[in-house]
Design a protein around this motif. Structure first.
Motif, mmCIF file in Angstrom:
data_model
loop_
_atom_site.group_PDB
_atom_site.id
_atom_site.type_symbol
_atom_site.label_atom_id
_atom_site.label_comp_id
_atom_site.label_asym_id
_atom_site.label_seq_id
_atom_site.Cartn_x
_atom_site.Cartn_y
_atom_site.Cartn_z
ATOM 1 N N TRP A 286 0.806 -1.220 0.000
ATOM 2 C CA TRP A 286 0.000 0.000 0.000
ATOM 3 C C TRP A 286 0.842 1.275 0.000
ATOM 4 O O TRP A 286 0.533 2.231 -0.721
ATOM 5 C CB TRP A 286 -0.968 -0.012 1.182
ATOM 6 N N GLU A 287 1.876 1.314 0.791
ATOM 7 C CA GLU A 287 2.686 2.535 0.855
ATOM 8 C C GLU A 287 3.378 2.816 -0.465
ATOM 9 O O GLU A 287 3.399 3.952 -0.946
ATOM 10 C CB GLU A 287 3.702 2.435 1.993
ATOM 11 N N PHE A 288 3.957 1.781 -1.055
ATOM 12 C CA PHE A 288 4.645 1.957 -2.328
ATOM 13 C C PHE A 288 3.640 2.363 -3.412
ATOM 14 O O PHE A 288 3.915 3.242 -4.244
ATOM 15 C CB PHE A 288 5.357 0.658 -2.724
ATOM 16 N N THR A 289 2.468 1.734 -3.387
ATOM 17 C CA THR A 289 1.449 2.037 -4.391
ATOM 18 C C THR A 289 0.920 3.460 -4.239
ATOM 19 O O THR A 289 0.628 4.133 -5.238
ATOM 20 C CB THR A 289 0.301 1.007 -4.294
ATOM 21 N N LYS A 290 0.813 3.940 -3.003
ATOM 22 C CA LYS A 290 0.425 5.348 -2.810
ATOM 23 C C LYS A 290 1.397 6.278 -3.534
ATOM 24 O O LYS A 290 0.995 7.244 -4.189
ATOM 25 C CB LYS A 290 0.424 5.697 -1.315
ATOM 26 N N GLY A 291 2.683 5.983 -3.400
ATOM 27 C CA GLY A 291 3.696 6.828 -4.034
ATOM 28 C C GLY A 291 3.603 6.803 -5.547
ATOM 29 O O GLY A 291 3.667 7.852 -6.201
ATOM 30 N N THR A 292 3.437 5.622 -6.139
ATOM 31 C CA THR A 292 3.359 5.534 -7.606
ATOM 32 C C THR A 292 2.091 6.215 -8.127
ATOM 33 O O THR A 292 2.118 6.859 -9.184
ATOM 34 C CB THR A 292 3.386 4.061 -8.065
ATOM 35 N N CYS A 293 0.992 6.094 -7.384
ATOM 36 C CA CYS A 293 -0.261 6.725 -7.816
ATOM 37 C C CYS A 293 -0.160 8.245 -7.773
ATOM 38 O O CYS A 293 -0.670 8.942 -8.668
ATOM 39 C CB CYS A 293 -1.412 6.252 -6.937
ATOM 40 N N ARG A 294 0.497 8.769 -6.771
ATOM 41 C CA ARG A 294 0.626 10.224 -6.683
ATOM 42 C C ARG A 294 1.551 10.765 -7.772
ATOM 43 O O ARG A 294 1.306 11.845 -8.321
ATOM 44 C CB ARG A 294 1.121 10.609 -5.286
ATOM 45 N N LEU A 295 2.580 10.017 -8.102
ATOM 46 C CA LEU A 295 3.442 10.409 -9.226
ATOM 47 C C LEU A 295 2.643 10.422 -10.528
ATOM 48 O O LEU A 295 2.812 11.300 -11.375
ATOM 49 C CB LEU A 295 4.633 9.450 -9.346
ATOM 50 N N MET A 296 1.767 9.434 -10.687
ATOM 51 C CA MET A 296 0.927 9.379 -11.880
ATOM 52 C C MET A 296 0.048 10.624 -11.984
ATOM 53 O O MET A 296 -0.072 11.232 -13.051
ATOM 54 C CB MET A 296 0.034 8.136 -11.836
ATOM 55 N N MET A 297 -0.576 11.022 -10.882
ATOM 56 C CA MET A 297 -1.462 12.178 -10.930
ATOM 57 C C MET A 297 -0.698 13.466 -11.187
ATOM 58 O O MET A 297 -1.212 14.382 -11.837
ATOM 59 C CB MET A 297 -2.269 12.277 -9.643
ATOM 60 N N ASP A 298 0.543 13.542 -10.712
ATOM 61 C CA ASP A 298 1.379 14.711 -11.031
ATOM 62 C C ASP A 298 1.611 14.799 -12.535
ATOM 63 O O ASP A 298 1.586 15.880 -13.119
ATOM 64 C CB ASP A 298 2.720 14.622 -10.302
ATOM 65 N N ALA A 299 1.838 13.628 -13.158
ATOM 66 C CA ALA A 299 2.086 13.594 -14.602
ATOM 67 C C ALA A 299 0.818 13.813 -15.412
ATOM 68 O O ALA A 299 0.885 14.103 -16.612
ATOM 69 C CB ALA A 299 2.714 12.249 -14.984
ATOM 70 N N ALA A 300 -0.355 13.677 -14.768
ATOM 71 C CA ALA A 300 -1.629 13.731 -15.498
ATOM 72 C C ALA A 300 -2.215 15.131 -15.592
ATOM 73 O O ALA A 300 -3.307 15.296 -16.137
ATOM 74 C CB ALA A 300 -2.642 12.809 -14.820
ATOM 75 N N LYS A 301 -1.519 16.139 -15.093
ATOM 76 C CA LYS A 301 -2.042 17.500 -15.150
ATOM 77 C C LYS A 301 -2.241 17.911 -16.613
ATOM 78 O O LYS A 301 -1.358 17.724 -17.445
ATOM 79 C CB LYS A 301 -1.095 18.461 -14.447
ATOM 80 N N GLY A 302 -3.427 18.447 -16.889
ATOM 81 C CA GLY A 302 -3.739 18.860 -18.252
ATOM 82 C C GLY A 302 -4.500 17.804 -19.041
ATOM 83 O O GLY A 302 -4.980 18.085 -20.145
#
Length: 424
Positions: A163-179
């Motif tokens: 869960w902790e590692f997956t939280k980090g990867t998901c937040r990185l994804m949302m940073d890249a998804a801007k726009g």
């Protein structure tokens, strides 16, 4: 931010994909991408299960492999006849798929590992086609690989989430998804931490994928789009005059999923309950209708009996060879074998001289289980059974469901009745 999940039936044809895309377009919010989780198209997972090395004879496997390709190319062409890029991407996926199968055939590896590396390609194909289509209709879509988002251990076919590692990867994804308007990703699949090995989350695990992403991203809600109008009190395949349940408490949904309700994957509810995220079940056939909601409710509404039917069940009765009592040491051995073989018990009952379990009839596991048990115990079994669970039962309801069939095993609590009967 919201999470939508679309299952195989909602994307099983070009028209179905168009309908799914219209639903997505109607729910876009400016400045906030919609996270969309998609399953394999139609019955692709069933087909891919037959392509796991060692399952199907070579000649039949070649025919099924061609069927896999034709099905996806035809949908892509019907959606985007002038898009050569999508056909090239399908070719790339299939080349990798063929190479994976050859490698697995050489290695003669463990079945669960081979299963995950093979079957996961259905979701990769479906999301690749849908990403091209959404971008083609001016829905700016980022295709995110779920194998880089949902990180698990190496428990193949039922990966346990880090869960902790997956939280980090998901937040990185949302940073890249801007726009972007949409972040599109695969259901059902993940990968082993710090490796390129694919895992799956359990059959029909795309609902769980949506819940994982919602939990990690603190989503506003999760919506599962189905071919039914909401959470019904019974499967319309087996029951007439079903009733739609408008509101379901989290705990009730967990109970129903545990007993086998097919509307929700058993692991889906707990992550979103932990954060109070509501879950909506809506119809992609009539997307304007309200559907059902799972959340912080006190009771189901409307109050009505709920029926769950599990078919193709086997009832095993396990008895000590020396006619001694079934004791803790016997149970420890039995559960150790069940755990080792990855077999889930749907119902169990203990008496002084026997221990009975009801399980799904999985041919690849049940035969091994019976042989293992026979080396230490006497084993009797009945096949072709139904396990029927009734929440909020009455005796009248039980009698109407049984219909005069012999009851092989029965368990009853204040709110739940479970019975095993021969299949109709």
């Amino acid at each position: 931010m919201k999470v939508f999940k679309f299952g195989g039936a909602s994307v099983n044809s070009a028209d179905a994909v168009r309908n799914m895309a219209q639903i997505v377009k109607q729910h876009l919010t400016a400045g906030e991408p919609l996270v969309v989780v998609v399953s394999a198209m139609g019955k692709t997972t069933n087909l891919l299960e037959k392509l796991v090395p060692g399952v199907t004879p070579k000649e039949d496997a070649a025919r099924l492999r061609q069927q896999l390709e034709n099905y996806h190319r035809e949908i892509a062409y019907a959606l985007m006849p002038d898009n050569k890029d999508v056909q090239n991407d399908i070719s790339t996926i299939l080349v990798r798929f063929d190479a994976t199968i050859k490698q697995l055939q050489k290695g003669k590896g463990e079945y669960n590992y081979s299963y995950d590396q093979t079957v996961s390609n259905g979701e990769v194909l479906s999301t690749t086609i849908i990403a091209h289509y959404l971008n083609g209709i001016r829905v700016k879509t980022m295709l995110a690989d779920a194998r880089q988002l949902i990180i698990t251990d190496d428990h193949y076919r039922e990966g346990h989430v880090d869960w902790e590692f997956t939280k980090g990867t998901c937040r990185l994804m949302m940073d890249a998804a801007k726009g972007y308007d949409v972040v599109l990703t695969q259901g059902f699949i993940g990968s082993v931490k710090n490796s390129d090995k694919t895992t799956t989350l359990g059959r029909e695990g795309s609902d769980y994928s949506a819940a994982i992403l919602a939990y990690c991203l603190d989503a506003e809600s999760v919506t599962i789009w189905k071919d039914v109008p909401g959470f019904l009190n019974a499967d319309p395949k087996y029951f007439d005059d079903t009733v739609k349940i408008g509101q379901i408490p989290y705990n009730e949904a967990i109970e129903l999923a545990y007993y086998g309700a097919s509307v929700i994957h058993p692991k889906t509810v707990k992550p979103i309950q932990n954060k109070g995220i509501p879950l909506y079940i809506r119809s992609f056939v009539t997307p304007e209708s309200e559907g059902s909601a799972v959340g912080n409710y006190h009771a189901i509404s409307p109050e009505t009996p709920l029926y769950i039917v599990k078919n193709d069940q086997i009832l095993l009765s396990i008895l000590p060879r020396d006619y001694s009592f079934i004791a803790e040491d016997n149970l420890q051995v039995i559960f150790g074998i069940l755990n080792e073989l990855g077999i889930r018990v749907n119902l169990m009952q203990n008496s002084a001289l026997s221990f009975s379990i009801c399980i799904d009839n999985n041919p690849q596991r049940v035969g091994v289980l019976i042989e293992r048990l026979k080396s230490m115990f006497r084993v009797r079994y009945n096949e072709n059974l139904q396990l029927i669970t009734i929440r909020y039962y009455t005796q009248e309801v039980i009698d109407s469901i049984v219909g005069g069939r012999p009851i092989l095993l029965e368990q009853r609590s204040r709110s739940t009745e479970q019975i095993i009967v021969p299949a109709l």
